[in-house]
Design a protein around this motif. Structure first.
Motif, PDB file in Angstrom:
ATOM      1  N   LEU A 309     -10.189 -10.310   5.980  1.00 55.73           N
ATOM      2  CA  LEU A 309     -10.702  -8.939   5.935  1.00 55.73           C
ATOM      3  C   LEU A 309     -10.006  -8.067   6.976  1.00 55.73           C
ATOM      4  CD1 LEU A 309     -14.562  -9.247   5.469  1.00 55.73           C
ATOM      5  CD2 LEU A 309     -12.984  -7.989   4.014  1.00 55.73           C
ATOM      6  N   ASN A 310      -9.787  -8.622   8.142  1.00 57.19           N
ATOM      7  CA  ASN A 310      -9.116  -7.839   9.184  1.00 57.19           C
ATOM      8  C   ASN A 310      -7.681  -7.515   8.812  1.00 57.19           C
ATOM      9  OD1 ASN A 310     -10.954  -7.188  11.281  1.00 57.19           O
ATOM     10  ND2 ASN A 310     -11.063  -9.350  11.801  1.00 57.19           N
ATOM     11  N   GLU A 311      -7.016  -8.465   8.198  1.00 57.70           N
ATOM     12  CA  GLU A 311      -5.643  -8.193   7.767  1.00 57.70           C
ATOM     13  C   GLU A 311      -5.633  -7.101   6.705  1.00 57.70           C
ATOM     14  OE1 GLU A 311      -3.870 -11.952   6.734  1.00 57.70           O
ATOM     15  OE2 GLU A 311      -3.826 -12.584   8.828  1.00 57.70           O
ATOM     16  N   ALA A 312      -6.609  -7.136   5.829  1.00 58.03           N
ATOM     17  CA  ALA A 312      -6.718  -6.101   4.804  1.00 58.03           C
ATOM     18  C   ALA A 312      -6.959  -4.741   5.454  1.00 58.03           C
ATOM     19  CB  ALA A 312      -7.862  -6.435   3.850  1.00 58.03           C
ATOM     20  N   LYS A 313      -7.790  -4.723   6.449  1.00 60.71           N
ATOM     21  CA  LYS A 313      -8.118  -3.482   7.148  1.00 60.71           C
ATOM     22  C   LYS A 313      -6.868  -2.894   7.803  1.00 60.71           C
ATOM     23  CE  LYS A 313      -9.924  -3.473  11.334  1.00 60.71           C
ATOM     24  NZ  LYS A 313      -9.757  -2.519  12.410  1.00 60.71           N
ATOM     25  N   VAL A 314      -6.115  -3.720   8.504  1.00 63.82           N
ATOM     26  CA  VAL A 314      -4.915  -3.243   9.201  1.00 63.82           C
ATOM     27  C   VAL A 314      -3.893  -2.708   8.206  1.00 63.82           C
ATOM     28  CG1 VAL A 314      -2.952  -3.987  10.598  1.00 63.82           C
ATOM     29  CG2 VAL A 314      -5.258  -4.725  11.202  1.00 63.82           C
ATOM     30  N   ALA A 315      -3.731  -3.413   7.102  1.00 63.70           N
ATOM     31  CA  ALA A 315      -2.758  -2.981   6.103  1.00 63.70           C
ATOM     32  C   ALA A 315      -3.167  -1.631   5.506  1.00 63.70           C
ATOM     33  CB  ALA A 315      -2.641  -4.030   5.004  1.00 63.70           C
ATOM     34  N   LEU A 316      -4.437  -1.518   5.184  1.00 58.85           N
ATOM     35  CA  LEU A 316      -4.928  -0.273   4.592  1.00 58.85           C
ATOM     36  C   LEU A 316      -4.812   0.886   5.586  1.00 58.85           C
ATOM     37  CD1 LEU A 316      -6.168   0.927   2.067  1.00 58.85           C
ATOM     38  CD2 LEU A 316      -8.398   0.105   2.818  1.00 58.85           C
ATOM     39  N   GLU A 317      -4.959   0.572   6.856  1.00 62.48           N
ATOM     40  CA  GLU A 317      -4.812   1.608   7.886  1.00 62.48           C
ATOM     41  C   GLU A 317      -3.398   2.182   7.902  1.00 62.48           C
ATOM     42  OE1 GLU A 317      -8.256   0.315  11.123  1.00 62.48           O
ATOM     43  OE2 GLU A 317      -6.228  -0.451  11.340  1.00 62.48           O
ATOM     44  N   ARG A 318      -2.437   1.342   7.634  1.00 60.30           N
ATOM     45  CA  ARG A 318      -1.063   1.845   7.604  1.00 60.30           C
ATOM     46  C   ARG A 318      -0.913   2.879   6.483  1.00 60.30           C
ATOM     47  NH1 ARG A 318       4.338   1.516   8.683  1.00 60.30           N
ATOM     48  NH2 ARG A 318       5.705   1.453   6.881  1.00 60.30           N
ATOM     49  N   LEU A 319      -1.505   2.583   5.338  1.00 61.05           N
ATOM     50  CA  LEU A 319      -1.442   3.524   4.218  1.00 61.05           C
ATOM     51  C   LEU A 319      -2.141   4.839   4.584  1.00 61.05           C
ATOM     52  CD1 LEU A 319       0.032   1.679   2.369  1.00 61.05           C
ATOM     53  CD2 LEU A 319      -2.095   1.152   1.198  1.00 61.05           C
ATOM     54  N   TYR A 320      -3.320   4.719   5.132  1.00 57.35           N
ATOM     55  CA  TYR A 320      -4.070   5.928   5.476  1.00 57.35           C
ATOM     56  C   TYR A 320      -3.420   6.720   6.603  1.00 57.35           C
ATOM     57  CZ  TYR A 320      -8.275   5.701   2.564  1.00 57.35           C
ATOM     58  OH  TYR A 320      -9.162   5.757   1.515  1.00 57.35           O
ATOM     59  N   THR A 321      -2.790   6.011   7.543  1.00 57.76           N
ATOM     60  CA  THR A 321      -2.128   6.692   8.661  1.00 57.76           C
ATOM     61  C   THR A 321      -1.040   7.631   8.145  1.00 57.76           C
ATOM     62  OG1 THR A 321      -2.589   4.846  10.147  1.00 57.76           O
ATOM     63  CG2 THR A 321      -0.833   6.346  10.808  1.00 57.76           C
ATOM     64  N   ALA A 322      -0.359   7.188   7.101  1.00 56.35           N
ATOM     65  CA  ALA A 322       0.697   8.029   6.537  1.00 56.35           C
ATOM     66  C   ALA A 322       0.128   9.319   5.956  1.00 56.35           C
ATOM     67  CB  ALA A 322       1.442   7.254   5.455  1.00 56.35           C
ATOM     68  N   LEU A 323      -1.135   9.276   5.545  1.00 56.44           N
ATOM     69  CA  LEU A 323      -1.745  10.461   4.917  1.00 56.44           C
ATOM     70  C   LEU A 323      -2.488  11.344   5.914  1.00 56.44           C
ATOM     71  CD1 LEU A 323      -3.133   8.781   1.679  1.00 56.44           C
ATOM     72  CD2 LEU A 323      -1.291  10.477   1.815  1.00 56.44           C
ATOM     73  N   ARG A 324      -2.621  10.840   7.126  1.00 60.63           N
ATOM     74  CA  ARG A 324      -3.370  11.584   8.134  1.00 60.63           C
ATOM     75  C   ARG A 324      -2.662  12.909   8.440  1.00 60.63           C
ATOM     76  NH1 ARG A 324      -5.272   8.458  13.543  1.00 60.63           N
ATOM     77  NH2 ARG A 324      -7.400   9.237  13.454  1.00 60.63           N
ATOM     78  N   GLY A 325      -3.370  13.987   8.219  1.00 64.30           N
ATOM     79  CA  GLY A 325      -2.795  15.308   8.490  1.00 64.30           C
ATOM     80  C   GLY A 325      -1.649  15.679   7.564  1.00 64.30           C
ATOM     81  N   GLN A 326      -1.516  14.955   6.487  1.00 60.97           N
ATOM     82  CA  GLN A 326      -0.403  15.182   5.564  1.00 60.97           C
ATOM     83  C   GLN A 326      -0.895  15.888   4.306  1.00 60.97           C
ATOM     84  OE1 GLN A 326       3.065  14.503   5.517  1.00 60.97           O
ATOM     85  NE2 GLN A 326       2.862  15.658   3.609  1.00 60.97           N
ATOM     86  N   ALA A 327      -0.308  17.035   4.000  1.00 58.35           N
ATOM     87  CA  ALA A 327      -0.674  17.734   2.771  1.00 58.35           C
ATOM     88  C   ALA A 327      -0.025  17.049   1.577  1.00 58.35           C
ATOM     89  CB  ALA A 327      -0.211  19.184   2.847  1.00 58.35           C
ATOM     90  N   ALA A 328      -0.691  17.133   0.436  1.00 61.12           N
ATOM     91  CA  ALA A 328      -0.122  16.586  -0.798  1.00 61.12           C
ATOM     92  C   ALA A 328       0.053  17.721  -1.792  1.00 61.12           C
ATOM     93  CB  ALA A 328      -1.054  15.522  -1.375  1.00 61.12           C
ATOM     94  N   SER A 329       1.180  17.718  -2.483  1.00 60.00           N
ATOM     95  CA  SER A 329       1.400  18.780  -3.454  1.00 60.00           C
ATOM     96  C   SER A 329       0.491  18.592  -4.664  1.00 60.00           C
ATOM     97  CB  SER A 329       2.866  18.792  -3.889  1.00 60.00           C
ATOM     98  OG  SER A 329       3.232  17.525  -4.365  1.00 60.00           O
ATOM     99  N   ALA A 330       0.247  19.691  -5.370  1.00 63.97           N
ATOM    100  CA  ALA A 330      -0.659  19.634  -6.514  1.00 63.97           C
ATOM    101  C   ALA A 330      -0.048  18.827  -7.651  1.00 63.97           C
ATOM    102  CB  ALA A 330      -0.991  21.044  -6.986  1.00 63.97           C
ATOM    103  N   GLU A 331       1.254  18.910  -7.783  1.00 68.02           N
ATOM    104  CA  GLU A 331       1.933  18.162  -8.837  1.00 68.02           C
ATOM    105  C   GLU A 331       3.162  17.486  -8.266  1.00 68.02           C
ATOM    106  OE1 GLU A 331       2.809  20.500 -12.282  1.00 68.02           O
ATOM    107  OE2 GLU A 331       0.848  21.491 -12.196  1.00 68.02           O
ATOM    108  N   TYR A 332       3.649  16.492  -8.980  1.00 69.48           N
ATOM    109  CA  TYR A 332       4.854  15.813  -8.516  1.00 69.48           C
ATOM    110  C   TYR A 332       5.568  15.226  -9.713  1.00 69.48           C
ATOM    111  CZ  TYR A 332       2.552  11.401  -9.424  1.00 69.48           C
ATOM    112  OH  TYR A 332       1.930  10.354 -10.049  1.00 69.48           O
ATOM    113  N   VAL A 333       6.849  14.980  -9.516  1.00 69.45           N
ATOM    114  CA  VAL A 333       7.615  14.307 -10.561  1.00 69.45           C
ATOM    115  C   VAL A 333       7.689  12.834 -10.178  1.00 69.45           C
ATOM    116  CG1 VAL A 333       9.843  14.172 -11.724  1.00 69.45           C
ATOM    117  CG2 VAL A 333       8.984  16.385 -10.897  1.00 69.45           C
ATOM    118  N   PRO A 334       7.231  11.945 -11.048  1.00 71.39           N
ATOM    119  CA  PRO A 334       7.250  10.518 -10.718  1.00 71.39           C
ATOM    120  C   PRO A 334       8.642  10.037 -10.334  1.00 71.39           C
ATOM    121  CG  PRO A 334       6.000  10.898 -12.720  1.00 71.39           C
ATOM    122  CD  PRO A 334       6.658  12.202 -12.375  1.00 71.39           C
TER     123      PRO A 334
END
Length: 460
Positions: A309-334
């Motif tokens: 569970l802790n390893e899962a938590k740390v990994a997920l934190e990396r994903l969320y850290t990238a989004l911290r304070g980061q705006a996302a565009s309304a649309e994107y091209v895959p």
RNA sequence: GGCCGGAUGGCAGAGUGGUCAUGCAGCGGACUGCAACUCCGUGAACGCCGGUUCGAUUCCGACUCCGGCCUCCA
């Protein structure tokens, strides 16, 4: 092209629905006499992810998952609790729903209950009797005649003869063959029961799923899923019942998820080594549990522990850290990330690889932040869209990072007060005091992050 | 005993007949008051024995070990 591992053939097969563009999927749900444990969570999350991806591919999916609300264990537990079976099952159904929503699942399209399909169950048993696939035994119970169904054992590669030889179970005299199983069971005095042509009683465990699935999805449908412990006898018996009753092929793709283990043993009710979903959610953010489930392919066994569970938590934190304070565009091209993610998912729902693509996307996103803001926003949008297919990254990044675990320590106001004091100390170049505060917070599991905009914190 | 699945670097966990998984941890560097985050670089693996092959972690066979099902269990 979607490929699905089919338990029936033991191979990955190209998926082709019975009816073009449409998919019928039936999953065996829980017997509602107790709270869900982590093994149930794995099954529920696995099929939730599968359902999301099937829809993502453009199929019109009808996802049905039953609720077993009449059963020996329910009757026993209700007696122990001194409550009615109905009161017990209603409580547990509500608890299950609550757990599941916290874990981020979308609910199935339909959740039929066994007690609501009593007439259909009785009708199917009658058909089986009429066709010679069932008999009213001397005990008063109605049994399925396994010897009459020549393909009995095809899901599990078992032969009826072998089962006779290896039968350790007490052979009930009323049965013609040890492998015969109950379709309709006589009620004991005071037990919950329904009238039937064979007396007052209740259905056996397997017949309800045959009756509900064929009534909800038709006699021949695409996918039937469940936990690993349902392959035998439950699903074997379902095939025998349904195919004997309708004379048609029952299910095209049998899908089973892997077990959750604790100390290298399967987590199960009978072993008593289970952790309930609510126990775990008292300590961890629900998305951490979801990440743990999704970070392995659904068919492989998962080891459950504080470490995992802790390893899962740390990994997920990396994903969320990238989004911290980061705006996302309304649309994107895959981009290629979407393509690789989808390719992985089309290969028997390989979420482990799909998740790895998310990390590679995050690396690009983190790089783009400094020199290409527009691209960063596009990648952030793509990340969110892909993660959504797994039911991940649904929380506010700041909230998640501060609540990845449930803590009884300092509250937010207390943390903020210390951070403010430290900020002042740093302005004064009083680094001794500044570091002292940081260490103090670190002892409480609070990690600080200084940036131009100020100091933010993460619960570790 | 029968049937099914597995054995991958320090840990977790994918995958492939011949250059990358990925996350955590490690090591070196950049950034930082110091950190953290982030980025760059880097070491490290395919249970055992045979066979097929120019070449096998990947295919085939034996072996060892582990797990699941065979009784209710997601």
């Amino acid at each position: 092209m979607l490929k699905i591992y089919n338990t029936l053939s033991g191979k990955k097969e190209i998926f082709k629905p019975v009816e073009e563009g449409k998919v019928g999927m039936y999953v065996c749900g829980n017997t509602v006499y107790d709270y869900c444990h982590i093994g149930h969570a794995r099954a529920m999350i696995s099929f939730d992810v599968i359902s999301r991806f099937i829809r993502h591919l453009g199929y019109e999916l009808n996802y049905v998952r039953n609720i077993t609300d009449v059963d020996d264990k329910i009757i026993k537990r209700a007696e122990e609790n001194n409550e009615s079976t109905q009161a017990l099952t209603e409580r547990m159904i509500a608890a299950q729903r609550e757990d599941e929503l916290r874990l981020g699942n979308k609910m199935p399209d339909r959740e039929p209950k066994a007690t609501e399909f009593m007439q259909e169950i009785i009708d199917m048993i009658q058909v089986l009797i009429d066709k010679g696939f069932a008999y009213h035994g001397a005990s008063g119970d109605v049994y399925y005649r396994t010897e009459a169904f020549k393909e009995y054992g095809k899901l599990n590669n078992r032969k009826l003869e072998d089962m006779l030889a290896g039968a350790r179970i007490d052979v009930e005299v009323a049965k013609e063959h040890p492998a015969d199983f109950v379709l309709w069971k006589q009620a004991k005095e005071g037990e919950v029961s329904w009238p039937s042509p064979w007396g007052i009683g209740r259905p056996g465990w397997h017949i309800e799923c045959s009756a509900m699935s064929t009534n909800c999805l038709g006699s021949h449908f695409d996918i039937h899923g469940g936990g690993p412990d349902l392959k035998f006898p439950h699903h074997e018996n379902e095939i025998a019942q349904s195919e004997a009753a309708t004379g048609k092929d029952y299910v095209n793709y049998w899908v089973h998820c892997g077990a959750v283990r604790v100390n290298n043993e399967k987590m199960s009710k009978s072993l008593g080594n289970f952790f309930t979903v609510r126990d775990v959610l008292a300590k961890y953010n629900p998305e951490v549990v979801r990440y743990l489930m999704v970070s392995s392919q659904y068919r492989s066994a998962i080891d459950y522990s504080d470490q995992s569970l802790n390893e899962a938590k740390v990994a997920l934190e990396r994903l969320y850290t990238a989004l911290r304070g980061q705006a996302a565009s309304a649309e994107y091209v895959p981009t290629e990330f979407t393509e690789r993610f989808e390719t992985a998912m089309k290969d028997d729902f390989n979420t482990a690889v799909a998740v790895s693509v998310l990390f590679e996307l995050v690396r690009e996103l983190n790089k783009a932040k400094t020199d290409n803001v527009a691209q960063a926003e596009l990648l952030a949008a793509e990340l969110l869209a892909l993660a959504d297919l797994l039911g991940l990254l649904k929380q506010d990044p700041e909230y998640f990072l501060q609540n990845s675990t449930v803590s009884e320590g300092l509250d937010e106001a207390g943390i903020q007060a210390l951070i403010d004091e430290r900020t002042q100390a740093r302005k004064d170049k009083n680094f001794a005091r500044s570091d002292e505060i940081r260490d103090e917070l670190a002892d409480q599991g609070i990690e600080l992050l200084d940036s131009r905009e100020g100091t933010s914190w993460t619960r570790r």
